[in-house]
Scaffold this active site. Structure first.
Site, PDB file in Angstrom:
ATOM      1  N   THR A  12       0.694  -1.194   0.060  1.00  0.00           N
ATOM      2  CA  THR A  12      -0.019   0.149   0.086  1.00  0.00           C
ATOM      3  C   THR A  12       0.951   1.329  -0.029  1.00  0.00           C
ATOM      4  O   THR A  12       2.109   1.457   0.694  1.00  0.00           O
ATOM      5  CB  THR A  12      -0.960   0.044   1.124  1.00  0.00           C
ATOM      6  OG1 THR A  12      -1.633  -1.134   1.358  1.00  0.00           O
ATOM      7  CG2 THR A  12      -1.758   1.168   1.209  1.00  0.00           C
ATOM      8  N   VAL A  13       0.185   2.538  -0.607  1.00  0.00           N
ATOM      9  CA  VAL A  13       1.046   3.572  -0.431  1.00  0.00           C
ATOM     10  C   VAL A  13      -0.104   4.605  -0.049  1.00  0.00           C
ATOM     11  O   VAL A  13      -1.246   4.600  -0.456  1.00  0.00           O
ATOM     12  CB  VAL A  13       1.487   4.009  -1.958  1.00  0.00           C
ATOM     13  CG1 VAL A  13       2.713   3.410  -2.212  1.00  0.00           C
ATOM     14  CG2 VAL A  13       0.623   4.163  -3.092  1.00  0.00           C
ATOM     15  N   MET A  37       0.169   3.394   6.020  1.00  0.00           N
ATOM     16  CA  MET A  37       0.018   2.349   5.067  1.00  0.00           C
ATOM     17  C   MET A  37       0.753   0.907   5.521  1.00  0.00           C
ATOM     18  O   MET A  37       1.761   1.273   6.610  1.00  0.00           O
ATOM     19  CB  MET A  37       0.480   2.768   3.647  1.00  0.00           C
ATOM     20  CG  MET A  37       1.980   3.053   3.571  1.00  0.00           C
ATOM     21  SD  MET A  37       2.453   3.701   1.826  1.00  0.00           S
ATOM     22  CE  MET A  37       4.030   3.708   2.144  1.00  0.00           C
TER      23      MET A  37
END
Length: 539
Positions: free
Chosen positions: A358-359, A439
């Site tokens: 995830t970002v 994240m």
């Protein structure tokens, strides 16, 4: 050039909080942050900056996101907070029977075609741009296209994660054609890029250009949809162009609780932001004097364990949840869960509310608009499935569906699963305080809880709130602790019954960004993550 080791940092590094007035972008990769900042300098707003940054991240940080992933956004625009849910749904052919026919009886697979659901990222960009962008959509995607076409030097932490994921793909991709395409797409001259190596992808650039030229229509109803459909039919995938054509993101009303005078906002289910709010609801019944004490960390960990256990049992697409958001955030229920916390570590069980990788990136402009945005492949590079010649790697979000017919998150075609990615936002007195996020899959609500309390309970600035050593609950009584934490606290937590381990990989303890805005002066104050190649770009 001097022969240096780009991955060695034997001495503590101190980052200062970044201040600016005209605009700010905080994210996990410097080139992506600069892409967003260039939009602000070109006359764009926070939404244009967020889209440009997000598109660039699919190029420079493929270990966490890609064109074929999902997204959520909280947008503060014209003194109102708006929510966008661009998460995926299960294709029509993705049924429990289809999964079990492939030999998976108890649990969804994680890699290959079976966990692939309909991606939402391109639609998120297009819809955000259409509703609020000031610059042409094609203009906003130009920096990402240039990075993909001309190449960029790979940053150190991304290279580390890239190597780590490549070893996994050698094992989990059992279809030799899928494996070859993955390595052909993400290698440089047959090897995984090291820090500083130039990586480019003409296929990725062409896909981004197609999305830019058609306002994402090509991905859902055009040439890219046709390529996804054709490759799925050839190699055993269940997604079809009809599934892609059905996709539309949802505009949603964000949910909140008040914590010590601040409103903490999250996207409603199917996202797990509700877990953060449930944990904070429990914690606000306590008073904390200091952060780095055994009592503070013990109560935080126990509150998160209870909230997360409920979240995993109850959160899915809202119309399939056994309890409403209002029931799960009711004060009496928070009090009942708080009563379950004692001096010793508990083995969490599901509560009973009253009936009734995830970002992440954050942007802000000089007009007071702010965006909290997150996008993800789910597990690292996602499913490992890459559409040939396009640079499009598909996520594996369907891995979170349950195959138990009695579970709220039971797999059904067209259904959205429990979702890990969660942007956060803080307001006070109907004024924006700012976007924040951490994240990292199931670490996300745990990281959010820690940075929120770091700022609100303990007065930390954004950078210090992110730098502070973190804990992570792994299940049952098992917790991980970062090594900077006082050894006496580690010992005392063990005495309270916690099964502790000291972190060896900082990247799994979350990677966050924060931007705060002073409503009096308009000055922006940003922090970025030390556990990855984060930066704050501002002017």
């Amino acid at each position: 050039m001097i022969n240096i080791d780009p991955s060695s940092y034997p001495y503590p590094s101190r980052r200062s909080t970044t201040y600016a007035r005209n605009g700010m972008v905080a994210t996990s990769q410097p080139l992506a942050a600069e892409a967003g900042l260039s939009m602000l300098k070109a006359g764009g707003n926070a939404v244009d900056a967020a889209i440009a940054t997000a598109a660039a991240l699919t190029v420079v940080e493929p270990t966490g996101c890609g064109i074929g992933g999902d997204a959520f956004a909280l947008v503060w625009m014209k003194d109102t907070l708006h929510g966008l849910n661009a998460s995926s749904f299960a294709p029509a052919k993705l049924t429990p029977e289809a999964i079990k026919a492939h030999g998976y009886e108890q649990q969804m697979p994680v890699h290959g075609w079976l966990p692939v659901t309909v991606p939402g990222i391109p639609s998120a960009w297009a819809n955000l741009s259409k509703r609020w962008g000031k610059l042409p959509f094609a203009e906003v995607l130009k920096p990402a296209i240039k990075l993909a076409r001309e190449g960029f030097p790979v940053s150190p932490t991304i290279s580390h994660l890239w190597h780590k994921e490549s070893q996994l793909m050698k094992v989990v991709l059992t279809d030799e054609r899928l494996k070859k395409i993955w390595f052909d797409t993400f290698s440089v001259d047959g090897r995984i890029p090291n820090p500083g190596d130039i990586f480019s992808s003409q296929g990725h650039a062409n896909s981004l250009q197609s999305i830019a030229d058609t306002h994402a229509e090509s991905f859902y109803r055009g040439e890219l949809a046709d390529k996804i459909d054709t490759f799925a039919r050839e190699t055993g995938g269940l997604i079809r162009k009809e599934d892609l054509a059905r996709y539309e993101p949802e505009w949603v009303d964000p949910i909140k609780i008040n914590y010590r005078g601040y409103d903490i906002w999250e996207i409603p289910p199917n996202g797990q932001g509700l877990v953060v709010l449930m944990a904070l609801n429990i914690l606000k019944g306590y008073t904390f004097d200091k952060r780095d004490t055994t009592d503070t960390l013990h109560k935080q960990i126990e509150a998160m364990k209870l909230a997360y256990t409920d979240g995993q049992a109850f959160i899915t697409q809202p119309d399939h949840m056994p309890y409403s958001v209002e029931q799960l955030l009711a004060e009496p229920y928070a009090a009942s869960r708080r009563a379950d916390i004692h001096d010793q570590a508990l083995m969490p069980t599901v509560g009973e509310p009253s009936k009734g990788g995830t970002v992440y990136l954050a942007t802000a402009d000089n007009e007071g608009n702010m965006v909290s945005y997150i996008q993800s492949n789910f597990h690292g590079f996602g499913s490992g499935v890459v559409i040939p010649g396009t640079g499009i790697g598909l996520q594996n979000r369907g891995a979170d569906f349950s195959l138990d017919p009695k579970h709220p998150n039971y797999l059904q075609p067209g259904k959205k699963t429990f979702h890990t990615i969660i942007p956060g936002f803080i307001t006070k007195g109907n004024q924006a305080v700012g976007p924040f996020g951490v994240m990292g899959a199931y670490m996300q609500p745990q990281g959010q809880l820690q940075v929120i309390t770091n700022m609100i309970d303990f007065g930390m600035n954004p950078q210090t709130a992110l730098d502070a050593p973190r804990w992570q609950w792994f299940g049952d009584k098992k917790i991980g602790l970062e090594s900077e934490l006082d050894t006496n606290i580690t010992h005392d937590l063990k005495e309270k019954g916690h099964d502790t381990e000291i972190a060896t990989d900082p990247t799994i303890y979350g990677r966050g960004q924060i931007i705060l805005r002073d409503p009096e002066t308009g000055v922006l104050c940003g922090g970025t993550e030390k556990r990855i190649d984060g930066t704050v770009a501002a002017y």
